[in-house]
Each structure stands twice: as C-alpha cells, then as structure tokens.
Scaffold this active site. Sequence first.
Site, PDB file in Angstrom:
ATOM      1  N   ARG A 156       0.857  -1.181   0.000  1.00  0.00           N
ATOM      2  CA  ARG A 156       0.000   0.000   0.000  1.00  0.00           C
ATOM      3  C   ARG A 156       0.894   1.231   0.000  1.00  0.00           C
ATOM      4  NH1 ARG A 156      -2.123  -3.722   3.566  1.00  0.00           N
ATOM      5  NH2 ARG A 156      -4.256  -4.431   3.102  1.00  0.00           N
ATOM      6  N   HIS A 186      -3.736   3.326  -5.038  1.00  0.00           N
ATOM      7  CA  HIS A 186      -4.035   1.893  -4.903  1.00  0.00           C
ATOM      8  C   HIS A 186      -3.923   1.168  -6.237  1.00  0.00           C
ATOM      9  CE1 HIS A 186      -5.118  -0.662  -1.596  1.00  0.00           C
ATOM     10  NE2 HIS A 186      -5.958  -1.350  -2.346  1.00  0.00           N
ATOM     11  N   HIS A 212      -3.625 -10.271   2.845  1.00  0.00           N
ATOM     12  CA  HIS A 212      -5.070 -10.396   3.039  1.00  0.00           C
ATOM     13  C   HIS A 212      -5.374 -11.486   4.064  1.00  0.00           C
ATOM     14  CE1 HIS A 212      -5.819  -8.707  -1.284  1.00  0.00           C
ATOM     15  NE2 HIS A 212      -5.689  -7.753  -0.383  1.00  0.00           N
ATOM     16  N   TYR A 255      -8.542 -11.209  -7.974  1.00  0.00           N
ATOM     17  CA  TYR A 255      -7.517 -11.188  -9.014  1.00  0.00           C
ATOM     18  C   TYR A 255      -7.396 -12.524  -9.750  1.00  0.00           C
ATOM     19  CZ  TYR A 255      -6.103  -7.083  -6.301  1.00  0.00           C
ATOM     20  OH  TYR A 255      -6.101  -5.878  -5.644  1.00  0.00           O
TER      21      TYR A 255
END
Length: 339
Positions: free
Chosen positions: A207, A282, A308, A317
């Site tokens: 991030r 992002h 995650h 994804y």
Amino acid sequence: MAVNKLSNGKWQAQVFPNGRDGRRVRRQFATKGEALAFERHLKEQAQDKPWLGEKIDRRRVTDLVETWFNAHGVTLSDGVKRKGAMEFACLAMGNPLATEFNAKLFATYREQRLSGKIPRSDRVKSVTPRTVNLELAYFRAMFNELKRLDDWIAPNPLENVREFKISESEMAYLTLEEIKSLLAECENSRSKDLATIVKICLATGARWSEAEGLKGNQIRTGQIIYVKTKSKKNRAVPITEKLQAELSSSRKAQLLFKPCYSAFRKAMQRAGIETPAGQLTHILRHTFASHFMMNGGNILVLQRILGHTDIKVTMRYAHFAPDHLSEAMLLNPLQSLTI
C-alpha cells in the site's frame, strides 16, 4: 416525585417510590444535582424487581458503544472511526434504549440515510449502500463482542438483517507501457523519493502508506519487512538486488522517504493516466496483483504477499490467471458442431 428548593437554600427531593399510595421519602441536599441523583436512584430501585428476574437494563445504545470502544474498539486501527459512525447513527435514531434497539429501527434509519433525509454534513447529503453496509457491520460486530464479554446477554438485534448487494468496483491496473511512462515522469519529478516509492509498490504490492512510511530497519537482506499493517500482521516480501541497491543502507528506525502523494498525482496527470475514483495510489497495488496472476502466480502466494486475511479478497484477481475458465473455450457446445 419532585425536587424543590427550600427557604433555607437547600434542595429537597420528595419521592413516592411505590406511587402516591405508598410511603413518602424526603431528603435534603446542598445541591440540586445531588437531589436529582437521589430521586433517580430511588426510581431505579423501585423499578428493579429481583424476584422477577434480571435487573432492568437502562443503558442507551450510545452507552454500549462507549463500553465496546473502551473494552475492544480502542485496539482497532479504525476504532475511533467506527465509534464516531455508530454514535452518529444512534443520535439519528433518537438514541434508543439498548433493549429497544431492533432491526426495524435500524432499517428505517438506513432507508432515511440512503435517501438523504439524515445528512451527516452540509456537503454529504446522501450515502451509498456500501456506507450503510459498513454501519450495519459495525453494530453487528459490537453486539457480538459485547456478548463475548458477557456485557450483553440478549440476542444480537441485527443478526438477521441482510446487507445490500453492491456491484464490485472496477479494479484498474497499469499496462507495461503505462508503467514505463509513469516511471519516466516520476524520475523527472522534483521529489527525489517518488520513483523509488512507486517501484516498491509495483515490486511488492505494498500500500502507498506502507511504502512511503518505510524505515531503515525494515530493509533486510533481500527483503522488505512491512509492520503495523492493516491486518495487524507483519509480512516480509523479497526484492531484487537492483531495487535494494536503490534503498538506503541505514539500519536506523528512521523514515527513508518524505511524503510525496501530491507529486505522484501530478506524475499520473503528466503521464495521461486516469484511475477510478479512490484508486489513485491503490492502482499500483492492483497492478502488482494483476500482473502477478497474469504471469502465472499462485493465488495463495499472492494472498500472503498482499497480507489479506480473507482469501475472498484475493480471489478478485483470480480471473487474471492465464488459464482462468479456459475450459469455456473447449467445452462449449459450438466446439461439438461441425461447421
């Protein structure tokens, strides 16, 4: 029941705990506040009937929010934000007693919130379904946590309320040509740290805040150690020797970069790259994940790299994998026809 000021300057509380036909209790106090507190105390005692079961719960929902925050919410990275959102919702609903808070009351509030009848500010008139879904999740989690702490014994009043279904937001990513163009603009930026931060995001899926906030002691031999992450878990991501050579060799716990968010925005504009709302920085994380899967990466490995906690988030994804649903080309009925 009444509280009156006497001629001697004191305040008298006169209470009939069991009604006018019952006994009368009178007591004098130096202040009005003490007299009111005594009156309230006797009222509560009169209403409590221990021989009929548990003590009556007179807490307001805001009291539960405060209890939850002090016991658990204070440990969450977004705890203050959650507390503020729930307190706003409580006041909008009239701050009901906790025992009177139910699904219907919340559903009415949610409907009014969506229609703009309960604006949070002059600028924000109405909200999206995602916002009220978050508020529902906050209250539901609060009651669940209070039950774990034995601070709420009744069922969760919102356990059967369903969230609104919302469409998945577009996840844009950069092509290789766009990446080259962006890096060129970053190199030409006045910020000497911008290009390096962008490369870290593209190389590790970090991030923006994680990359921009890196300290010297987080750079190890061939790895970047991300700490104080959104998931509360540290993660280590390998990097190439070339990228490590661009990073400071300092082992001190000091920031490596200066803030350059605005410089990144300008670089994106000069490169002619547009992004969906809310995905300015992002998009770099999306770009890493998308190319990782397109190049044959494993979805479970990607989950660990991105940090995650829920694989369902990473599965967004999965469709970038080269063989994703490739059976559709081989097993469709047209393939069985001789044309």
